[in-house]
Scaffold this motif. Sequence first.
Motif, PDB file in Angstrom:
ATOM      1  N   ALA A   1       0.821  -1.209   0.000  1.00 14.73           N
ATOM      2  CA  ALA A   1       0.000   0.000   0.000  1.00 14.73           C
ATOM      3  C   ALA A   1       0.857   1.263   0.000  1.00 14.73           C
ATOM      4  O   ALA A   1       1.897   1.336   0.650  1.00 14.73           O
ATOM      5  CB  ALA A   1      -0.924   0.006   1.209  1.00 14.73           C
ATOM      6  N   LEU A   2       0.386   2.253  -0.743  1.00 12.05           N
ATOM      7  CA  LEU A   2       0.973   3.585  -0.718  1.00 12.05           C
ATOM      8  C   LEU A   2       0.104   4.434   0.201  1.00 12.05           C
ATOM      9  O   LEU A   2      -1.125   4.476   0.033  1.00 12.05           O
ATOM     10  CB  LEU A   2       0.975   4.186  -2.131  1.00 12.05           C
ATOM     11  N   VAL A   3       0.697   5.091   1.175  1.00  9.38           N
ATOM     12  CA  VAL A   3      -0.082   5.822   2.179  1.00  9.38           C
ATOM     13  C   VAL A   3       0.451   7.241   2.321  1.00  9.38           C
ATOM     14  O   VAL A   3       1.667   7.455   2.432  1.00  9.38           O
ATOM     15  CB  VAL A   3      -0.027   5.120   3.557  1.00  9.38           C
ATOM     16  N   ALA A   4      -0.451   8.206   2.303  1.00  4.18           N
ATOM     17  CA  ALA A   4      -0.073   9.611   2.512  1.00  4.18           C
ATOM     18  C   ALA A   4      -1.013  10.230   3.539  1.00  4.18           C
ATOM     19  O   ALA A   4      -2.238  10.074   3.453  1.00  4.18           O
ATOM     20  CB  ALA A   4      -0.146  10.397   1.204  1.00  4.18           C
ATOM     21  N   VAL A   5      -0.435  10.906   4.512  1.00  4.31           N
ATOM     22  CA  VAL A   5      -1.211  11.627   5.522  1.00  4.31           C
ATOM     23  C   VAL A   5      -1.147  13.112   5.197  1.00  4.31           C
ATOM     24  O   VAL A   5      -0.060  13.663   4.999  1.00  4.31           O
ATOM     25  CB  VAL A   5      -0.648  11.371   6.936  1.00  4.31           C
ATOM     26  N   HIS A   6      -2.304  13.745   5.129  1.00  3.85           N
ATOM     27  CA  HIS A   6      -2.389  15.176   4.839  1.00  3.85           C
ATOM     28  C   HIS A   6      -2.981  15.909   6.043  1.00  3.85           C
ATOM     29  O   HIS A   6      -3.805  15.353   6.780  1.00  3.85           O
ATOM     30  CB  HIS A   6      -3.292  15.431   3.626  1.00  3.85           C
ATOM     31  N   HIS A   7      -2.607  17.158   6.187  1.00  4.48           N
ATOM     32  CA  HIS A   7      -3.224  17.963   7.245  1.00  4.48           C
ATOM     33  C   HIS A   7      -3.189  19.431   6.847  1.00  4.48           C
ATOM     34  O   HIS A   7      -2.454  19.841   5.951  1.00  4.48           O
ATOM     35  CB  HIS A   7      -2.488  17.768   8.574  1.00  4.48           C
ATOM     36  N   ARG A   8      -4.007  20.211   7.527  1.00  2.00           N
ATOM     37  CA  ARG A   8      -3.979  21.669   7.381  1.00  2.00           C
ATOM     38  C   ARG A   8      -3.839  22.273   8.767  1.00  2.00           C
ATOM     39  O   ARG A   8      -4.760  22.201   9.590  1.00  2.00           O
ATOM     40  CB  ARG A   8      -5.246  22.187   6.697  1.00  2.00           C
ATOM     41  N   ASP A   9      -2.665  22.825   9.032  1.00  2.66           N
ATOM     42  CA  ASP A   9      -2.371  23.449  10.332  1.00  2.66           C
ATOM     43  C   ASP A   9      -2.597  22.482  11.501  1.00  2.66           C
ATOM     44  O   ASP A   9      -3.053  22.890  12.569  1.00  2.66           O
ATOM     45  CB  ASP A   9      -3.229  24.711  10.539  1.00  2.66           C
ATOM     46  N   ALA A  10      -2.307  21.213  11.304  1.00  3.78           N
ATOM     47  CA  ALA A  10      -2.519  20.227  12.366  1.00  3.78           C
ATOM     48  C   ALA A  10      -1.384  19.200  12.375  1.00  3.78           C
ATOM     49  O   ALA A  10      -1.628  17.993  12.279  1.00  3.78           O
ATOM     50  CB  ALA A  10      -3.861  19.537  12.175  1.00  3.78           C
ATOM     51  N   PRO A  11      -0.130  19.648  12.513  1.00  2.00           N
ATOM     52  CA  PRO A  11       0.999  18.706  12.448  1.00  2.00           C
ATOM     53  C   PRO A  11       0.997  17.672  13.570  1.00  2.00           C
ATOM     54  O   PRO A  11       1.370  16.515  13.339  1.00  2.00           O
ATOM     55  CB  PRO A  11       2.226  19.618  12.526  1.00  2.00           C
ATOM     56  N   GLU A  12       0.593  18.062  14.781  1.00  2.24           N
ATOM     57  CA  GLU A  12       0.582  17.101  15.888  1.00  2.24           C
ATOM     58  C   GLU A  12      -0.471  16.024  15.657  1.00  2.24           C
ATOM     59  O   GLU A  12      -0.221  14.827  15.893  1.00  2.24           O
ATOM     60  CB  GLU A  12       0.321  17.826  17.206  1.00  2.24           C
ATOM     61  N   ARG A  13      -1.630  16.421  15.191  1.00  2.00           N
ATOM     62  CA  ARG A  13      -2.694  15.461  14.904  1.00  2.00           C
ATOM     63  C   ARG A  13      -2.249  14.496  13.800  1.00  2.00           C
ATOM     64  O   ARG A  13      -2.459  13.278  13.894  1.00  2.00           O
ATOM     65  CB  ARG A  13      -3.953  16.234  14.490  1.00  2.00           C
ATOM     66  N   ALA A  14      -1.619  15.040  12.780  1.00  2.00           N
ATOM     67  CA  ALA A  14      -1.107  14.196  11.691  1.00  2.00           C
ATOM     68  C   ALA A  14      -0.022  13.263  12.198  1.00  2.00           C
ATOM     69  O   ALA A  14       0.052  12.085  11.795  1.00  2.00           O
ATOM     70  CB  ALA A  14      -0.573  15.074  10.560  1.00  2.00           C
ATOM     71  N   GLY A  15       0.823  13.765  13.092  1.00  2.00           N
ATOM     72  CA  GLY A  15       1.901  12.945  13.635  1.00  2.00           C
ATOM     73  C   GLY A  15       1.379  11.745  14.401  1.00  2.00           C
ATOM     74  O   GLY A  15       1.943  10.642  14.312  1.00  2.00           O
ATOM     75  N   ARG A  16       0.288  11.935  15.136  1.00  2.00           N
ATOM     76  CA  ARG A  16      -0.287  10.817  15.889  1.00  2.00           C
ATOM     77  C   ARG A  16      -0.853   9.764  14.933  1.00  2.00           C
ATOM     78  O   ARG A  16      -0.759   8.559  15.206  1.00  2.00           O
ATOM     79  CB  ARG A  16      -1.379  11.333  16.837  1.00  2.00           C
ATOM     80  N   ILE A  17      -1.430  10.212  13.846  1.00  2.00           N
ATOM     81  CA  ILE A  17      -1.954   9.272  12.857  1.00  2.00           C
ATOM     82  C   ILE A  17      -0.816   8.467  12.236  1.00  2.00           C
ATOM     83  O   ILE A  17      -0.915   7.255  12.054  1.00  2.00           O
ATOM     84  CB  ILE A  17      -2.760  10.023  11.770  1.00  2.00           C
ATOM     85  N   VAL A  18       0.286   9.159  11.919  1.00  2.00           N
ATOM     86  CA  VAL A  18       1.447   8.474  11.342  1.00  2.00           C
ATOM     87  C   VAL A  18       1.961   7.400  12.295  1.00  2.00           C
ATOM     88  O   VAL A  18       2.283   6.278  11.883  1.00  2.00           O
ATOM     89  CB  VAL A  18       2.561   9.475  11.007  1.00  2.00           C
ATOM     90  N   GLU A  19       2.042   7.735  13.577  1.00  2.00           N
ATOM     91  CA  GLU A  19       2.514   6.755  14.570  1.00  2.00           C
ATOM     92  C   GLU A  19       1.615   5.523  14.596  1.00  2.00           C
ATOM     93  O   GLU A  19       2.108   4.375  14.615  1.00  2.00           O
ATOM     94  CB  GLU A  19       2.559   7.405  15.957  1.00  2.00           C
ATOM     95  N   GLN A  20       0.322   5.734  14.604  1.00  2.00           N
ATOM     96  CA  GLN A  20      -0.606   4.598  14.651  1.00  2.00           C
ATOM     97  C   GLN A  20      -0.543   3.767  13.382  1.00  2.00           C
ATOM     98  O   GLN A  20      -0.565   2.528  13.426  1.00  2.00           O
ATOM     99  CB  GLN A  20      -2.030   5.117  14.873  1.00  2.00           C
ATOM    100  N   LEU A  21      -0.455   4.441  12.230  1.00  2.00           N
ATOM    101  CA  LEU A  21      -0.385   3.705  10.973  1.00  2.00           C
ATOM    102  C   LEU A  21       0.920   2.938  10.848  1.00  2.00           C
ATOM    103  O   LEU A  21       0.952   1.824  10.316  1.00  2.00           O
ATOM    104  CB  LEU A  21      -0.545   4.669   9.795  1.00  2.00           C
ATOM    105  N   SER A  22       2.004   3.507  11.349  1.00  2.00           N
ATOM    106  CA  SER A  22       3.295   2.826  11.295  1.00  2.00           C
ATOM    107  C   SER A  22       3.281   1.560  12.132  1.00  2.00           C
ATOM    108  O   SER A  22       3.931   0.560  11.794  1.00  2.00           O
ATOM    109  CB  SER A  22       4.405   3.766  11.780  1.00  2.00           C
ATOM    110  N   GLU A  23       2.532   1.585  13.242  1.00  2.00           N
ATOM    111  CA  GLU A  23       2.420   0.401  14.092  1.00  2.00           C
ATOM    112  C   GLU A  23       1.549  -0.675  13.447  1.00  2.00           C
ATOM    113  O   GLU A  23       1.869  -1.870  13.498  1.00  2.00           O
ATOM    114  CB  GLU A  23       1.829   0.788  15.454  1.00  2.00           C
ATOM    115  N   ARG A  24       0.468  -0.245  12.828  1.00  2.00           N
ATOM    116  CA  ARG A  24      -0.493  -1.213  12.296  1.00  2.00           C
ATOM    117  C   ARG A  24      -0.209  -1.622  10.845  1.00  2.00           C
ATOM    118  O   ARG A  24      -0.696  -2.655  10.389  1.00  2.00           O
ATOM    119  CB  ARG A  24      -1.905  -0.640  12.425  1.00  2.00           C
ATOM    120  N   LEU A  25       0.554  -0.783  10.138  1.00  3.28           N
ATOM    121  CA  LEU A  25       0.947  -1.097   8.761  1.00  3.28           C
ATOM    122  C   LEU A  25       2.469  -0.967   8.649  1.00  3.28           C
ATOM    123  O   LEU A  25       2.988  -0.082   7.971  1.00  3.28           O
ATOM    124  CB  LEU A  25       0.262  -0.141   7.774  1.00  3.28           C
TER     125      LEU A  25
END
Length: 271
Positions: A217-241
């Motif tokens: 899978a190719l995965v991209a996380v996008h955000h608008r003025d929400a780097p911390e929120r995006a960072g938490r998503i990246v952490e969870q996705l890295s653990e599960r994928l």
Amino acid sequence: MTVVVVTDSSCCLDPEMVDRYDIRVVPLHVIADGRDLREGVDELPEDLATVTTSGPSPAELTEVYTSALDDSDGDGVVAVHLSRLLSGTWDAARSAADALGDGIRLVDSRNTAMGLGFAVLDAARAARAGEHLDQVYYRAEKVAASARTLLVVDRLDHLRRGGRIGTATALLGTALAMKPVLHLVEGKLVLREKTRTMTKAMTKLVDGVVAEAGPGALVAVHHRDAPERAGRIVEQLSERLPEAEVTVTELDAVLGAHVGPGAVGVVVAHS
């Protein structure tokens, strides 16, 4: 020469990749205080609360397509654009392509951000490898069709004002203080799930991405003025994928104006 790939500035591609594969990017427009500004070219305002947006004109696309066609030395052009249900860019592209003949192949990605960008990049790599026009077109179509985009926004006002979601969905989210998870279905942004809090919405977002992902899978996380929120998503996705390579991009002005600050989204695609 080789087939040349064209897209628009909603693709969220890293400029280094654009340069490496000689991808031609047509800017979308931001209208602010009566000024018509081009995304990626002109200096844009930081506050996007009152701006409006528009796609490129047929004349702008004709100019880029003509130059790309000349540079391809007859091999042709594959133009991959954001969903026709999200922008008038497709209609302008169709008008420009029809005037230039069979050398231009258009792809409606039925998506935006890296849902578009992944398709563009795969097509550009195929072109660089010397693939024929039909094969480059096929690669773009295939990756675009595989792309799934999920989105959570702080407020639905921006999407409603821009006409990207229906009034009923917007009122539901506002009146009931809901945090809905949205997704793109056949190029249209619709409700996927209703949640009561941003925390629950983030959980549903990640669960949805994991369900859509698979090997390679190719995965991209996008955000608008929400780097911390995006960072938490990246952490969870890295653990599960753990095998997926996850990229992170802040949304540019045009997409940012429609989703508003605090928005986060994830794109999953397969090459």
